[in-house]
Design a protein around this motif. Structure first.
Motif, short mmCIF file in Angstrom:
data_model
loop_
_atom_site.label_atom_id
_atom_site.label_comp_id
_atom_site.label_asym_id
_atom_site.label_seq_id
_atom_site.Cartn_x
_atom_site.Cartn_y
_atom_site.Cartn_z
N UNK A 40 1.00 -1.18 0.17
CA UNK A 40 0.12 -0.06 0.12
C UNK A 40 0.96 1.28 0.15
N UNK A 41 2.01 1.25 0.80
CA UNK A 41 2.81 2.45 0.80
C UNK A 41 3.42 2.38 -0.61
N UNK A 48 2.89 9.87 -5.91
CA UNK A 48 3.15 11.13 -5.21
C UNK A 48 3.69 12.28 -5.76
N UNK A 49 3.81 12.27 -7.11
CA UNK A 49 4.63 13.41 -7.98
C UNK A 49 3.59 14.36 -8.16
N UNK A 70 -2.67 5.51 9.24
CA UNK A 70 -1.31 5.47 9.83
C UNK A 70 -0.25 5.11 8.66
N UNK A 71 -0.43 4.32 7.88
CA UNK A 71 0.63 3.81 6.72
C UNK A 71 0.91 5.18 5.74
N UNK A 75 4.85 7.27 5.57
CA UNK A 75 5.46 7.98 4.34
C UNK A 75 5.31 9.13 4.13
N UNK A 76 4.52 9.87 4.69
CA UNK A 76 4.34 11.31 4.53
C UNK A 76 3.57 11.80 3.30
N UNK A 77 2.74 10.95 2.98
CA UNK A 77 1.75 11.34 1.90
C UNK A 77 0.46 11.79 2.40
N UNK A 78 0.18 13.01 1.79
CA UNK A 78 -1.31 13.67 2.33
C UNK A 78 -2.50 12.92 1.48
#
Length: 461
Positions: A40-41, A48-49, A70-71, A75-78
């Motif tokens: 998933x991450x 994410x681009x 949480x996941x 990985x700091x993805x909004x």
């Protein structure tokens, strides 16, 4: 309005083909196999681009909502939104609900990239070339799927036959083919022009909605009603259960792709696997000189062509060939790689027995809005847990009538409320919460708070 692609990630599926790491409440998309990130991450990172994509929409269910949040945070993805399916109705209704929300937030010309979260994909230049071809084709009004260039006569995948080449480089879809017998798969591989059906799609909201209205109107209507009558809860959008349940249980393939005259396929040479068995995990892994794929915390001696993975105890394997040895925190699977397609039968046996059914349902680790906990040890009138609390989060005020608790901080700083008293605990400090006392735990720091909780009492639920 946006000129970017809106990713719609499907993360609600349950599966136990990769037991014991995969469970009903923690399926393979949320499991770390060999690397540091879950499937998933890895999916989140592929979209994410910010020049190409808007923040993703994630489709999942009630059980997985905190895992998703949480996941993504790890990985700091909004995320644009987390859409909760109240009942399972396959992909057509779920994507229709997402399309309705995307249309309302942007417009009907927005391009959606629908992708599963449980595939392994090497996102190299050939992958993003395929994405760009798919986007250009979708903007021409086509319903686009990604056809994976087959590397073997696999019988576990559906196939797509490519037709005429389109100006964008995609091909018209000649036909979809169900999972074939081996002889048919070998024939298609030899002939060329046939592709594995990846289950990934790209289309505009308006084209998708028009095709759904024409070929699957009940599913489209149910999805629109479920959005209209849904509600927002914390960071989640809950679809209305009654409306969504009225939808037929049907996939996008069956609903529209196999019926429309506007289907296109992008021949995709990038590496792709659905990781449907331990054998496929071994094939996709980095094998050493002896053909072994071995994770950390393993020792492998005189062993060839094997998969050795552990999320718990250290594994030592000696003198084996063509073996899968997989250890979770509370169970171990050992079997021949060539037989790993049959793990599902073992899971059915375990699920049928009351003494082992829990092993197929949940992991010792559970996630909550504030963090989560791992069950370490259970005994008569006591249990031990590892508690972890995300920075800035806190648990609700609690009171237990049948147990007391001891908390020992092992990492970070804890703000502990007991009755009217509030105190700070740091590493190696502890506190006792008597039976019947109101209490709360919070993390005021900037790093994850971890503590060991020992519960004692007559009821520990």
């Amino acid at each position: 309005m946006t000129h970017k692609i809106v990713p719609v990630i499907m993360a609600g599926g349950k599966g136990t083909r990769l037991w014991p790491l995969s469970r009903a409440a923690a399926p393979k998309q949320f499991i770390r196999f060999i690397g540091d990130q879950t499937l998933f991450q890895e999916t989140l990172l592929r979209v994410s681009d910010p020049k190409l994509y808007e923040p993703p929409v994630v489709l999942t269910n009630e059980e997985f909502r905190f895992l998703v949040a949480e996941q993504a945070r790890e990985v700091d993805i909004a995320l644009s939104m987390i859409l909760l399916e109240p009942v399972a109705r396959n992909t057509a209704a779920a994507v229709a609900a997402a399309a309705t929300l995307v249309r309302d937030r942007f417009d009907e010309d927005t391009i959606m990239h629908v992708l599963g979260s449980d595939y392994e994909i090497v996102a190299d230049d050939t992958y993003f070339d395929s994405v760009r071809i798919a986007a250009a084709t979708a903007r021409e009004g086509k319903l686009v799927t990604f056809g994976i260039q087959p590397t073997e006569p696999a019988t576990g995948y559906g196939y797509i036959e490519g037709g005429d080449t389109l100006p964008t480089g995609a091909r018209a879809v000649a036909r979809f083919i169900e999972k074939p017998p081996l002889a048919k798969a070998e024939e298609m591989l030899s002939a060329g022009g046939f592709y594995w059906n990846s289950g990934m799609f790209m289309f505009s909201v308006s084209r998708f909605a028009d095709e759904m209205a024409a070929y699957a109107p009940e599913a489209m209507k149910a999805a629109e009603e479920a959005v209209k009558n849904g509600r927002t809860d914390l960071d989640f959008i809950r679809l209305d259960k009654a409306a969504f349940a009225a939808s037929p249980n049907i996939s996008i393939d069956y609903a529209i792709m196999e019926k429309t005259s506007n289907a296109a396929v992008v021949p995709s040479p990038f590496k792709w696997s659905d990781l449907g068995s331990w054998d496929s995990v071994w094939k996709s892994g980095n094998r050493d000189a002896d053909g072994n794929v071995a994770a950390a915390n393993t020792t492998v001696v005189n062993t060839k062509n094997s998969l050795i993975m552990t999320h718990g105890v250290h594994l030592a394997v000696q003198g084996m060939d063509d073996i899968a040895v997989i250890a979770s925190e509370d169970a171990v699977y050992v079997g021949r790689l060539q037989d790993s397609q049959d793990v599902g039968n073992i899971v059915k046996m375990l699920a049928a027995a009351p003494s082992t059914s829990q092993l197929t349902e949940t992991h010792p680790t559970s996630y909550r809005p504030w963090g989560g906990y791992t069950s370490v040890l259970n005994g008569d009138r006591f249990q031990v847990k590892r508690i972890f609390v995300t920075p800035g989060k806190k648990l609700s005020l609690q009171k237990h009538h049948h147990r007391s608790e001891h908390w020992i901080v092992v990492k970070g700083t804890a703000e502990v409320t007991i009755g009217e008293n509030v105190q700070m605990l740091r590493e190696n400090e502890s506190v006792y919460i008597p039976l019947g006392e109101i209490h709360r735990l919070a993390n005021p720091g900037k790093i994850m708070l971890e503590l060991i909780e020992v519960q004692t009492g007559s009821y520990l639920g």
